[in-house]
Structures are given as structure tokens and as C-alpha cells.
Design a protein around this motif. Sequence first.
Motif, mmCIF file in Angstrom:
data_model
loop_
_atom_site.group_PDB
_atom_site.id
_atom_site.type_symbol
_atom_site.label_atom_id
_atom_site.label_comp_id
_atom_site.label_asym_id
_atom_site.label_seq_id
_atom_site.Cartn_x
_atom_site.Cartn_y
_atom_site.Cartn_z
ATOM 1 N N GLN A 159 0.696 -0.847 0.053
ATOM 2 C CA GLN A 159 0.371 -0.004 0.236
ATOM 3 C C GLN A 159 0.621 1.425 -0.133
ATOM 4 O O GLN A 159 2.173 1.499 0.332
ATOM 5 N N ILE A 160 0.775 2.535 -1.023
ATOM 6 C CA ILE A 160 0.906 3.549 -0.364
ATOM 7 C C ILE A 160 0.446 4.346 0.058
ATOM 8 O O ILE A 160 -1.354 5.358 -0.294
ATOM 9 N N HIS A 161 0.340 5.171 1.287
ATOM 10 C CA HIS A 161 -0.354 6.056 1.950
ATOM 11 C C HIS A 161 -1.935 5.461 2.112
ATOM 12 O O HIS A 161 -2.966 6.029 2.775
ATOM 13 N N ASN A 162 -2.034 4.696 2.308
ATOM 14 C CA ASN A 162 -3.234 3.765 2.862
ATOM 15 C C ASN A 162 -4.062 4.448 2.280
ATOM 16 O O ASN A 162 -5.387 4.396 2.002
ATOM 17 N N THR A 163 -3.824 4.469 0.305
ATOM 18 C CA THR A 163 -5.484 4.643 -0.441
ATOM 19 C C THR A 163 -4.614 4.091 -1.996
ATOM 20 O O THR A 163 -5.639 3.550 -2.263
ATOM 21 N N SER A 164 -4.139 3.751 -2.143
ATOM 22 C CA SER A 164 -3.590 2.269 -3.275
ATOM 23 C C SER A 164 -3.075 1.620 -3.060
ATOM 24 O O SER A 164 -2.082 0.769 -2.511
ATOM 25 N N VAL A 165 -3.104 0.226 -3.991
ATOM 26 C CA VAL A 165 -2.377 -0.825 -4.071
ATOM 27 C C VAL A 165 -1.357 -0.814 -4.836
ATOM 28 O O VAL A 165 -1.851 -0.808 -6.238
ATOM 29 N N VAL A 166 -0.682 -1.236 -4.834
ATOM 30 C CA VAL A 166 0.659 -1.460 -6.044
ATOM 31 C C VAL A 166 0.801 -2.460 -5.966
ATOM 32 O O VAL A 166 1.073 -3.903 -4.520
ATOM 33 N N SER A 167 1.184 -3.507 -7.459
ATOM 34 C CA SER A 167 0.457 -4.960 -7.223
ATOM 35 C C SER A 167 2.050 -4.594 -8.772
ATOM 36 O O SER A 167 1.826 -3.837 -9.151
ATOM 37 N N GLN A 168 2.810 -5.850 -8.429
ATOM 38 C CA GLN A 168 4.121 -5.612 -9.782
ATOM 39 C C GLN A 168 3.541 -6.775 -10.863
ATOM 40 O O GLN A 168 3.022 -7.863 -10.419
ATOM 41 N N ILE A 169 3.569 -6.298 -11.926
ATOM 42 C CA ILE A 169 3.179 -8.002 -13.177
ATOM 43 C C ILE A 169 4.554 -7.833 -14.008
ATOM 44 O O ILE A 169 5.674 -6.516 -13.928
ATOM 45 N N LYS A 170 4.330 -9.071 -14.787
ATOM 46 C CA LYS A 170 5.837 -9.046 -16.190
ATOM 47 C C LYS A 170 6.357 -7.405 -16.466
ATOM 48 O O LYS A 170 7.043 -7.167 -16.855
ATOM 49 N N SER A 171 4.925 -6.539 -16.544
ATOM 50 C CA SER A 171 5.206 -5.179 -17.823
ATOM 51 C C SER A 171 5.372 -4.075 -16.617
ATOM 52 O O SER A 171 5.872 -3.242 -17.564
ATOM 53 N N GLY A 172 5.480 -3.853 -15.511
ATOM 54 C CA GLY A 172 5.672 -3.030 -14.945
ATOM 55 C C GLY A 172 4.980 -2.824 -13.138
ATOM 56 O O GLY A 172 5.080 -4.473 -12.144
ATOM 57 N N LEU A 210 1.043 -2.432 -11.299
ATOM 58 C CA LEU A 210 0.021 -1.997 -11.236
ATOM 59 C C LEU A 210 -0.267 -0.814 -10.254
ATOM 60 O O LEU A 210 0.133 -1.331 -8.725
ATOM 61 N N LEU A 211 -0.890 0.127 -10.155
ATOM 62 C CA LEU A 211 -0.968 0.461 -8.801
ATOM 63 C C LEU A 211 -3.262 0.623 -9.438
ATOM 64 O O LEU A 211 -3.477 1.459 -9.753
ATOM 65 N N ILE A 212 -3.970 0.523 -7.833
ATOM 66 C CA ILE A 212 -4.662 0.567 -8.003
ATOM 67 C C ILE A 212 -5.447 1.130 -6.821
ATOM 68 O O ILE A 212 -5.150 1.315 -5.273
ATOM 69 N N ASP A 213 -6.331 2.147 -7.294
ATOM 70 C CA ASP A 213 -7.222 2.846 -6.068
ATOM 71 C C ASP A 213 -7.529 1.725 -5.235
ATOM 72 O O ASP A 213 -9.074 1.575 -5.589
ATOM 73 N N GLN A 214 -7.466 1.566 -3.771
ATOM 74 C CA GLN A 214 -8.010 0.106 -3.464
ATOM 75 C C GLN A 214 -9.818 1.172 -2.926
ATOM 76 O O GLN A 214 -10.296 -0.052 -2.819
ATOM 77 N N GLN A 215 -10.280 2.035 -3.038
ATOM 78 C CA GLN A 215 -11.531 2.394 -2.805
ATOM 79 C C GLN A 215 -12.987 2.664 -4.032
ATOM 80 O O GLN A 215 -13.678 1.172 -3.994
ATOM 81 N N ALA A 216 -12.385 2.914 -5.284
ATOM 82 C CA ALA A 216 -12.266 2.688 -7.043
ATOM 83 C C ALA A 216 -12.483 1.429 -6.808
ATOM 84 O O ALA A 216 -13.650 0.264 -6.778
ATOM 85 N N ALA A 217 -11.518 0.347 -6.556
ATOM 86 C CA ALA A 217 -11.401 -1.225 -6.710
ATOM 87 C C ALA A 217 -12.630 -1.593 -5.932
ATOM 88 O O ALA A 217 -13.135 -2.699 -6.424
ATOM 89 N N MET A 264 -15.445 -5.998 -15.981
ATOM 90 C CA MET A 264 -14.813 -4.162 -16.196
ATOM 91 C C MET A 264 -14.416 -3.902 -14.839
ATOM 92 O O MET A 264 -14.560 -2.570 -14.794
ATOM 93 N N PRO A 265 -12.861 -3.851 -15.066
ATOM 94 C CA PRO A 265 -12.020 -4.110 -14.491
ATOM 95 C C PRO A 265 -11.862 -2.886 -14.039
ATOM 96 O O PRO A 265 -10.961 -2.413 -13.060
ATOM 97 N N PHE A 266 -11.498 -1.994 -15.167
ATOM 98 C CA PHE A 266 -10.532 -0.779 -14.942
ATOM 99 C C PHE A 266 -11.939 0.058 -15.373
ATOM 100 O O PHE A 266 -11.349 1.409 -15.831
#
Length: 172
Positions: A14-27, A29-36, A170-172
Motif C-alpha cells: 500500500q501507498i499512503h493507505n489509499t492505493s495498492v501497488v502490485s508488480q506485473i511482468k511489464s511493470g 499496477l497502481l490501484i485505487d483501493q476504494q475505487a476498486a 469491467m475491471p478498469f
Amino acid sequence: ATGSFSRHQREPFQIHNTSVVSQIKSGFLLIDQQAAHERILYEKYLEVLDTNQGYTQKELFPRTLNLSPADTELMKEMLPSIQLLGFDIQEFGADTFIIYGVPVDLKSGSDETKILESLLNQYRDNIDLNIGLRDNIARSMARSASISHGQILTGIEMKELIDRLFACAMPF
């Protein structure tokens, strides 16, 4: 090859308890935890409304919800739909409702009256969008019941959030 999106990934963080960062093959993912979480719940609540498959957890001590006359009218309009989601709410008269049960998947320790008040506010705010009762209820409930910014998530919760997000239509 069963598995989840995050099965072979490194541990998310987590970054600042607002976003989740996950590593994938190409780089990354930065995910807004509330929006997700809102997206996950929105699709789930649409399905529940379509299939009438909401489940209720009875309250040990029913709670009273007192509303303004305008909110009482909104609640009466929304009541059949929110009961399909798993709320067991009955009108008690004089702008008062009794909450006998809540959806089983509502966060434990949630304040039902605050969630319902938030649901009413979200619903009212969405009326101008002309999205229809079903979509408005699902959208409002998702916003009201989702995890919020500032909420600390464990590694397991972050992985589950990512998996559930990518299982959405629709994950995005």
C-alpha cells in the motif's frame, strides 16, 4: 491452470493507505483501493438485484433509523430494492424505520444506520445522472459499503482485492 491474477506475483503493498501497488511482468499496477472495491461491489450488487439472491444477517438488537420527511420518501422508494440486497427494514411510522437485518457480507462492525444514511445521500446525489433505480441503488450501495481511503489492508486483503477486481466484467 487454475489460479488468480496475483498467484505468481510478488507481494502487493500500500501507498499512503489509499492505493495498492502490485508488480506485473511489464511493470506495476497502481490501484485505487476504494475505487476498486466500489467496482467489485457495484457488479456484485447488480447481480444480486437481478437474481434476487441477497442474504440477510438478523440483528441481535434491532436498530432505529430516524429520517427527515424527504429522506423518508426516498427510503420508501428504495425499500424494495435494498431489501433485495439483504436489508431487513420495516417502516415504523413517523419518519422512523427499524433495521432488523443487514446484508451478510457487510463489513463486520459496520454502523448500519451510517451506511443507510450514506446510501440515501449517494442515491440522492445520483438522481441527476438519470441512471435508473437499479443502477443507482447498486452504485450507491457500493460507494456506501466499500473500504475507504486510509484503511490499512493486509497482504491477503490486497491480493483478494486485486483478484476480485480482475474477475469483474469491467475491471478498469
